[in-house]
Design a protein around this motif. Sequence first.
Motif, PDB file in Angstrom:
ATOM      1  N   ASP A 581       0.818  -1.221   0.000  1.00  0.00           N
ATOM      2  CA  ASP A 581       0.000   0.000   0.000  1.00  0.00           C
ATOM      3  C   ASP A 581       0.851   1.270   0.000  1.00  0.00           C
ATOM      4  O   ASP A 581       0.335   2.370   0.206  1.00  0.00           O
ATOM      5  N   ASP A 583       2.283   4.512  -0.959  1.00  0.00           N
ATOM      6  CA  ASP A 583       1.945   5.555  -1.924  1.00  0.00           C
ATOM      7  C   ASP A 583       2.874   6.751  -1.806  1.00  0.00           C
ATOM      8  O   ASP A 583       2.635   7.786  -2.431  1.00  0.00           O
ATOM      9  N   SER A 590      -1.884   4.417   5.890  1.00  0.00           N
ATOM     10  CA  SER A 590      -0.774   3.654   5.325  1.00  0.00           C
ATOM     11  C   SER A 590      -0.059   2.815   6.378  1.00  0.00           C
ATOM     12  O   SER A 590       0.446   3.338   7.374  1.00  0.00           O
ATOM     13  N   THR A 679      -1.401   0.957  11.078  1.00  0.00           N
ATOM     14  CA  THR A 679      -1.402   2.137  10.217  1.00  0.00           C
ATOM     15  C   THR A 679      -0.600   3.266  10.854  1.00  0.00           C
ATOM     16  O   THR A 679      -0.370   3.291  12.067  1.00  0.00           O
TER      17      THR A 679
END
Length: 791
Positions: A581, A583, A590, A679
């Motif tokens: 994930d 980015d 994230s 996260t």
Amino acid sequence: MLRKSLLFLFIFSAIILATAWLLLKASLPVYEGERAVPGLIETVSVERDALGTVTLNAGNRLDLARGLGFIHAQERFLEMDLMRRKAAGELAELFGAAALPIDRKARMHRLRARAQIALQTLPQDQLHLIEAYRDGVNSGLDHLAVRQFGYLLTQTTPRPWQSEDSLLIVFAMYMTLQENSIDRELGLSTMHAALPASAYRFLTAAGGEWDTPLDGSTSAWPPFPPAAELDLHASGNQIVADNSFQESPAVGSNGFAVAGQLTGGSALVANDMHLTLQAPNLWFRTRLIYPDPSHISQKIDVTGISLPGTPAIVAGSNRHLAWGFTNAYGDFADWVRVKLDPENPDRYQNHGEWKAMKMWHETLHVRDAPDEILVIRETEWGPILARDFDGTPLALIWAAYQSGAINFDLIGLEQADSLEKAVDIARNMGIPAQNFIAGSRNGDIAWTIAGRIPQRTGNHDPALPVDWSRESAGWNGWLAPADYPLVINPPEGRLWNGNSRMIDGDLLQKLGDGGYELGARARQIHDGLYTRNHFSPSDLQAIQLDNRALLLTRWKQLLDETLQTSPASPRRNEIQQALSDWDGHASVQSVAYRIVRNFRLEVMKHLLGGFIAKVKQDYPEFEMPRLSQAEHAVWQLLEQRPLHLLPASDTDWDSMLAARANRIAEQMQAQPGGLAARTWGEENTADIRHPVSRALPAWIATWLNMPSDPLPGDHHMPRVQAPNFGASLRFVVAPGEEDKGYFEMPGGQSGHPLSPYYGSGHADWVAGKHVPFLPGATQQMLYLHPAETIQ
């Protein structure tokens, strides 16, 4: 009997709660109507918009100071009180013995005594403003029906404001902005004593490849020490369990500007000051309007932030100019090695003579406990506050101690109508030295240093303690304002700063190195300013909110390579899946960002731990000082992989990296929900508290604190963010076009939990919402009249 007892308990509890509620309501600020304020010459009107932004309109500046003091006291007196007490070392009077360690450290500086002396040296016009502000503060307290809720909770009575207290607020900012740099030098001295010179240079250089100074200069990071001088791998040193390396956001700010050639009109100035966050916020949204003393038919109209405890607008725009600050991180203090008389330790040597120490006896008042007497021994350079690596006493000489360190020249920016005037005012300000970035209505922009800079003499390294009694080392007053660095109207029309190195050469030597930030944040701002050739306020806001993890890009690649070359295992597969994930942003959802970030810190801590272990061999109490440039050193090691600087516990570099990746994965996997639930927002959750909430039951503290929002952003990017640290404000403004600017502030405007302005605007700050710079429509109006007119 049981029913009667329960009924009695219910009624008794209800009475207590009702009484507490009524007392809280009675301590609310006065928001509407009319009040008589002694000393006013003319009426001051006080408007508040939906966020509680205060607009004061008066017939003269003294009345404005008195009115602003009144409003600050009503909304923020507890916070003002805590700030002056922290600087003066007087918190134990409110909080008892638990605050004594803080008081002892602060009182050694004797800042209240220094403030009283400095007060007598202020120009008369500034002294009169301070006195008017003081009287306004005390009048604001008098107009509260009940003492503020913080004093109700602590069962104490607020102490009246004194003139020197406004100077203590400035001293408090000196401590906030420079104390870490001062303490840093103690750790550097120990490192210098314990490590070979090549290793010391390798770990403590001032800049490298990430730097983006205004003058375009570059710095090459020193090479790592050769094996002949330092061999960590063969030494058998193990990584110490209490490895003291840490990397946390530094007190600082982002400041940048673009010239009129890139806007088609006025210059644009952006500023977001990075500080510890609390509820209410440090700053107070304020607009001041009063007649221009130089032009009878015109008005001074300045909007920005005031600092409760002082009568000044700190940063903002006055229709002609906009300005902001970032911490300069120069070296504005030195440690002096003091040789004591073996026969009389109350004497010290200076140029062949034994001189008597000044002895000060400071009384620390402690709530519900006996007073404590603190004995302070002071040399002509400053008080003895520490010992060097070899036990030699160290005296501190600090810019804050010197005559002229504090004044209120800052107020002159309210009336400055040209960039040249603003620069002259900035260079003579009595504030902690700051980067000053300003822009004008005609499109000009400038950078210089605001605040006083000590002028050093002699040839010595100011980052290390020096014996001033024998060498030609010392300070010779202040650096002349004409010798300050200055960049005005650069050809490409852009200025930027992120607390990193701004200049090089002789000018950098004059400023010194107080721990400049790694240039990654400034580089990201610089690059953002070069992505376009025309700017609006929204374009600069986008740079402020930029949470791209550019520094971590190469660390993500290193982690990918490490996993690809590691033996197949379920743990490796878990990490690779979680990294999918990625980015490239520090976004709240994230998992990949958190993994890469933790991997970087784990590797840095491990590699620097080898050096720490080496120093601790000779100095077991050593703690690594903040090395804000350590990224450069660690990355050089990772690129060149010298075996002699690999910690002794590792066999080779590849297995070391694999072990670090496995370690962070195990730590994250062991928590509820496993790796997939880790996260960034889970770790970076807001913890923005009221000053007294930690001492209260959880259900009350939750009511006082700001919501626990997951927050995007991190350290090495423009959107600096930690749970209780980050942008204490964000604004972008063009002077003369203030209606197009914006302003965001966390923590709210009022310090009273029942106020409609408690936490006001906080949600907009969390969301990065565009909130107008100028106050909105008036919702409440208060008139402060001269006392004799409504008697």
